[in-house]
Scaffold this motif. Sequence first.
Motif, short mmCIF file in Angstrom:
data_model
loop_
_atom_site.label_atom_id
_atom_site.label_comp_id
_atom_site.label_asym_id
_atom_site.label_seq_id
_atom_site.Cartn_x
_atom_site.Cartn_y
_atom_site.Cartn_z
N LYS A 75 0.83 -1.20 0.00
CA LYS A 75 0.00 0.00 0.00
C LYS A 75 0.88 1.26 0.00
CE LYS A 75 -3.85 2.17 2.41
NZ LYS A 75 -4.82 2.07 3.53
N HIS A 76 1.96 1.25 0.79
CA HIS A 76 2.87 2.39 0.83
C HIS A 76 3.53 2.62 -0.54
CE1 HIS A 76 5.73 5.27 2.38
NE2 HIS A 76 6.72 4.54 1.86
N ARG A 77 3.90 1.50 -1.17
CA ARG A 77 4.52 1.61 -2.49
C ARG A 77 3.56 2.21 -3.50
NH1 ARG A 77 8.94 -0.73 -4.83
NH2 ARG A 77 8.89 -0.85 -7.10
N ALA A 78 2.30 1.78 -3.46
CA ALA A 78 1.30 2.31 -4.38
C ALA A 78 1.10 3.81 -4.16
CB ALA A 78 -0.01 1.56 -4.20
N VAL A 79 1.09 4.22 -2.89
CA VAL A 79 0.93 5.65 -2.58
C VAL A 79 2.13 6.44 -3.11
CG1 VAL A 79 0.78 7.35 -0.72
CG2 VAL A 79 -0.57 5.25 -0.61
N MET A 80 3.34 5.91 -2.96
CA MET A 80 4.54 6.58 -3.45
C MET A 80 4.53 6.72 -4.97
SD MET A 80 6.41 7.60 -0.95
CE MET A 80 4.80 7.97 -0.21
N GLU A 81 4.05 5.66 -5.64
CA GLU A 81 3.94 5.72 -7.10
C GLU A 81 2.93 6.79 -7.52
OE1 GLU A 81 3.04 1.79 -8.29
OE2 GLU A 81 5.09 1.05 -8.04
N ALA A 82 1.84 6.87 -6.80
CA ALA A 82 0.85 7.90 -7.10
C ALA A 82 1.42 9.28 -6.88
CB ALA A 82 -0.40 7.68 -6.24
N LEU A 83 2.23 9.43 -5.79
CA LEU A 83 2.87 10.71 -5.51
C LEU A 83 3.81 11.12 -6.63
CD1 LEU A 83 3.60 13.03 -3.55
CD2 LEU A 83 5.34 11.51 -2.58
N VAL A 84 4.64 10.19 -7.08
CA VAL A 84 5.58 10.48 -8.16
C VAL A 84 4.84 10.84 -9.45
CG1 VAL A 84 7.40 9.51 -9.64
CG2 VAL A 84 7.43 9.09 -7.17
#
Length: 470
Positions: A75-84
Motif C-alpha cells: 500500500k505504501h509503495r502504491a501511494v509513493m507511485e501515485a505521488l511520483v
Amino acid sequence: METVKPKSGLNGKSRLAKTFQKVINLRSATKNMASNNGIGICILTSQHKFGGDDSFCIKRSSNNHMEKPGDPRAKHRAVMEALVAKLFAGITSIKAAYAELQMAQYPYNSEAIHVADQAVVDELKAISELKRAFLKKELDLSPQVTIMLAEIQEQQSLMKTYGITIKKLEAEVEMKESAISELEKQLQEAIAFNKTIEKRLNASGPISILDNLQLSALNPSHFVQFLHYTLRSVRNFVKLMNKEMESAHWDLDSAAKVIEPEAIFSKPSHKYFAFESFVCKTMLEGFNFPNFSPTTESESFNKVPREQYLNEFKKLKSVNVKHFLSQKQNSNSSFAKFTRAKYLHLVHAKMECSLFGNLNQRKQINGGDFPDSVFFIYFSEMARRAWLLHRLAFSFDQEVNIFQVPRNCRFSEVYMENVSDDSIVSCEIPDSGVDFRVHFTVVPGFKIGKTVIQSQVYLSPVTVNSPASR
C-alpha cells in the motif's frame, strides 16, 4: 448405511472450480498489469474488500513471491507511485504553461501572458502543497485514481505543448513564405531593372549618339563609342558560349589552354579572356580590307565612296538582325555572306556537334538559311555590330588600321590597356626583379590616322633576367 448424494459432491466440485477460476483470473490480471521490473499494481475489486480498502496491491518480487493483499508495504509503495505520478504531471503542466507564456510574448498578448503565468503559479503551489503533505506524512491519496488523473493531466499538458510547437512551426512557415515572396518580388524588380539597363545600353547608348551622323562631323570618339557597344555583344556571346560548353561538360581550363597554350592565369576566372580573345580575333580578322577579305572581289570596294559606307551603317544600325536575315532579298547581301563565313570559321563542326548534338545549324547556313536558335541570334547580333564597326571605320577620310600586340611585348600605357583586375601602374615593379609583359591580346587596337585606340591585353609577370624579358 447412508449413500453419498451426488448433488453435494457436485456442489463441492463447483466451489473448488470457482476457487481455481478466481486464482487463474487473479494471476492473469497480475501478469497483464504488472510491469517487467516488478512495479506494484493497484487493482480495484468490486466484490471483495481487503484491510478495509476497496483496492489491493500486488507485488511480484525477484523470487516470484506474490505480496499479499493488504500488505502495508504494498500500500505504501502504491501511494509513493501515485505521488511520483502526480509530481511529474505537475512538472509537465509547468512546462506546458511556460511554453504558452513564451508563445504569448510574440506577438504580445497580455491576457494570455497573465493566464499562463497564473497556471505556472498554481502548479508550483500544488507541488509545494504535495511536498508539505509528504514531509508531514499527511498524504491522503487514492493510488489508482491519483495515477489515472495524473496520466490524464500529463497527456493534456503534452497536447498543449505539441499544439504550441505546431503554432510556432506554422508561424515560422508563414515568415519564410513571406520572406520568399519578398525575395521573389525583389528578383522580378531586379530582372526588370536589368532589362531596362540592357535596353538602354543596347538601344540608346552609342547608337542614339550616332543618329543623324554626318561625314563632316565624324571623329574617332564615335568609333570608340561604337567599339565599346560592339564589345558588349562579344562578351554576351562569349558568356553564352561558355554556358553551352559547361552544359556539354567541357573542360574549360583545357579549352583555354588550347587557345593560349602557355597562358598562366592569376585567377581561374581569367581563363574567359582567352575565349574573348579567340572570338575577337576571328570576328575582326580582315578588318583592314573593305569587305573583310583580301580577295579581288574586295578591290572594287576601294572605289566605293565614303557616303555609301556610312549609308550602309545607318541602314543596318537600327534593324532587327533576325528579321533582316529572314527576308529573302537580304539572304545574299554582303552582311549575310559575312555572317555565314564568320560562323563557319568561329564554330567548328566538332564544336557544334558537341554543344548541340547535331550539325543542323551548320546545314541550314550552308543551305542559305539562317537558324533561329538563341545561340545563333546572339552570334548574328555580334556579327551585325562587327560589320557596322567596319562600315563606320571605312566612313572616315583617314586610314583605319587594326593591330595586335605581339606576345612578350613590354607593356605600354599608350598602346595598351590591361584587362585583368590586377591593375598595373607601371610595367616594372621597382626592386622586385619582375617585369610585366603581354601574354596575349584580348581585343585588338585601332589606329585612325594618328589617333591610337588602345588594345586590351592580358599581362603576365616575367623575371627581368629571363630570355623573354630581353
